[in-house]
Design an enzyme around this catalytic site. Structure first.
Site, PDB file in Angstrom:
ATOM      1  N   ASP A   1     -47.996 -26.461 120.972  1.00 17.72           N
ATOM      2  CA  ASP A   1     -48.004 -27.523 119.978  1.00 17.72           C
ATOM      3  C   ASP A   1     -48.226 -28.875 120.646  1.00 17.72           C
ATOM      4  O   ASP A   1     -47.922 -29.067 121.826  1.00 17.72           O
ATOM      5  CB  ASP A   1     -46.711 -27.531 119.157  1.00 17.72           C
ATOM      6  CG  ASP A   1     -45.458 -27.715 120.013  1.00 17.72           C
ATOM      7  OD1 ASP A   1     -45.417 -27.164 121.136  1.00 17.72           O
ATOM      8  OD2 ASP A   1     -44.530 -28.422 119.565  1.00 17.72           O
TER       9      ASP A   1
ATOM     10  N   GLU B   1     -42.014 -27.268 120.832  1.00 10.09           N
ATOM     11  CA  GLU B   1     -41.450 -28.079 121.901  1.00 10.09           C
ATOM     12  C   GLU B   1     -41.483 -29.557 121.546  1.00 10.09           C
ATOM     13  O   GLU B   1     -40.551 -30.296 121.840  1.00 10.09           O
ATOM     14  CB  GLU B   1     -42.210 -27.846 123.210  1.00 10.09           C
ATOM     15  CG  GLU B   1     -41.474 -28.353 124.452  1.00 10.09           C
ATOM     16  CD  GLU B   1     -41.725 -29.816 124.769  1.00 10.09           C
ATOM     17  OE1 GLU B   1     -40.997 -30.385 125.608  1.00 10.09           O
ATOM     18  OE2 GLU B   1     -42.646 -30.425 124.181  1.00 10.09           O
TER      19      GLU B   1
END
Length: 377
Positions: free
Chosen positions: A68, A133
């Site tokens: 991400d 994250e």
């Protein structure tokens, strides 16, 4: 075009703004399946997690990363579209180029070369990926580690591909991180007319001396590995917007980045003691983002130092600065954890980029670390 650059371009084109993955993990799993990596999906909530492992024996080397990325910010500020990887002036531009799809691409090709050369290497290699994250990280690595711990699947060495480098690639490796403790404070007052202060209770006035005390508190003096603990206020909100109303409440948010000299319980106790001195009513809610961790020495650090010196010709420096990373969830299991990746100069910024030469050098360093740990033992 190198395989590392080609893979990175593919990953950047996938608009995996947290907590989305947009097929990035499918690409990684497909590539490593050819090398006999066993694929396991460990998804939780809206987060996609991938665990790929080659081999069943210890020691287990794990590369940890996240697919991400943060939002792009204003598109008109980018010199080229953030999800159209563009090479210019010796750099590749695109969201996630440095944080941390560059590290992922470099490690993938490093593993592919390593396994081709040493198919019968000692131990095992694993890749752990998450799409959570850059968000609140509640369904990502922390959940995967719970699964691994439940079945006693132990990681010996964990390399996090976060952008650790400062001025040149490989000049810094993170061997630890400070803890992060977030607080949301509500100070309760009584709303009223500013002309009748005796009928109200202004929470801004009540909190002001406590704010000064919190920011001036000497929490600790740090140690040889960590700087002193720091408290920073990130938000204060109060009032209705009208100039003639005493507000009824105040909300403040602050964060403590703390060293191994402190723990969560001690920080909370000392914070409440400070606030209680001033006699106002308040509510305080805490969120622990992560405890501090430190890999002071060991085979992983040694392997990284030797690899960086052999590839770049210079010595690297161990450091514990910067923010938090998913390494904080792995370290408590007993694993040696370091972070080594691209330059951090442009991460989360407009026109994020990675040096084209750096990308190839990083892949070479990763491959050499694998050699140092799983061949020369």
């Amino acid at each position: 075009m190198s395989e590392t650059l080609e893979l990175l371009q593919d990953l950047i084109r996938r608009q995996s703004v947290t907590p989305l993955d947009e097929g990035c993990q499918d690409v990684l799993a497909e590539r490593l399946a050819k090398l006999n990596f066993i694929e396991e999906r460990l998804d939780f909530g809206d987060t996609q997690n991938l665990w790929l492992r080659r081999g069943k024996q210890r020691p287990l080397f794990t590369f940890l990363g996240h697919t991400d990325v943060v939002p792009t910010g204003p598109l008109d500020k980018w010199l080229s579209p953030p999800f159209e990887p563009t090479a210019r002036d010796g750099k590749l531009y695109g969201r996630g180029a440095a944080d941390m799809k560059g590290g992922i691409a470099a490690f993938m090709t490093a593993v592919e070369r390593f396994v081709a050369k040493y198919p019968d290497h000692q131990g095992s290699i694993a890749v752990m990926m998450t799409s959570d994250e850059e968000g609140i990280a509640t369904h990502g690595v922390v959940k995967v580690i719970e699964v691994l711990e439940q079945r006693n699947e132990k990681i010996d060495w964990c390399l996090v591909g976060e952008p650790s480098s400062d001025k040149k690639l490989g000049d810094v490796i993170r061997v630890g991180r400070r803890g992060s403790l977030c607080a949301k404070l509500t100070v309760l007052g009584i709303q009223g007319h500013v002309a009748y202060p005796e009928l109200g209770n202004n929470p801004i006035h009540s909190f002001a001396p406590a704010l000064k005390a919190l920011t001036e508190e000497v929490w600790d003096h740090g140690n040889s590995c960590f700087p002193p603990t720091s408290l920073q206020v990130s938000n204060i909100n109060s009032g209705t917007g009208a100039e003639n109303i005493i507000p009824g409440s105040l909300e403040a948010q602050f964060n403590l980045r703390f060293s191994t000299e402190l723990d969560e319980a001690t920080i909370k106790q000392r914070t409440h003691a400070i606030l209680d001195q001033y006699g106002f009513n308040y509510e305080l809610h805490w969120r622990l983002s992560g405890n501090p961790f430190l890999t002071a020495s060991g085979a992983l650090i040694d392997a990284a130092h030797v690899a960086i010196k052999s590839v770049t010709g210079f010595e690297t420096k161990d450091d514990t600065g910067g923010g938090t990373s998913d390494g904080r969830f792995v370290a408590p299991t007993g694993a040696q954890v370091i972070e080594l990746g691209p330059l951090n100069e442009t991460i989360h910024k407009i026109n994020e980029c990675i040096g084209l030469d750096d990308l190839e050098i990083l892949s070479e360093i990763y491959e050499q670390i694998l050699v140092n740990l799983l061949i020369r033992v």
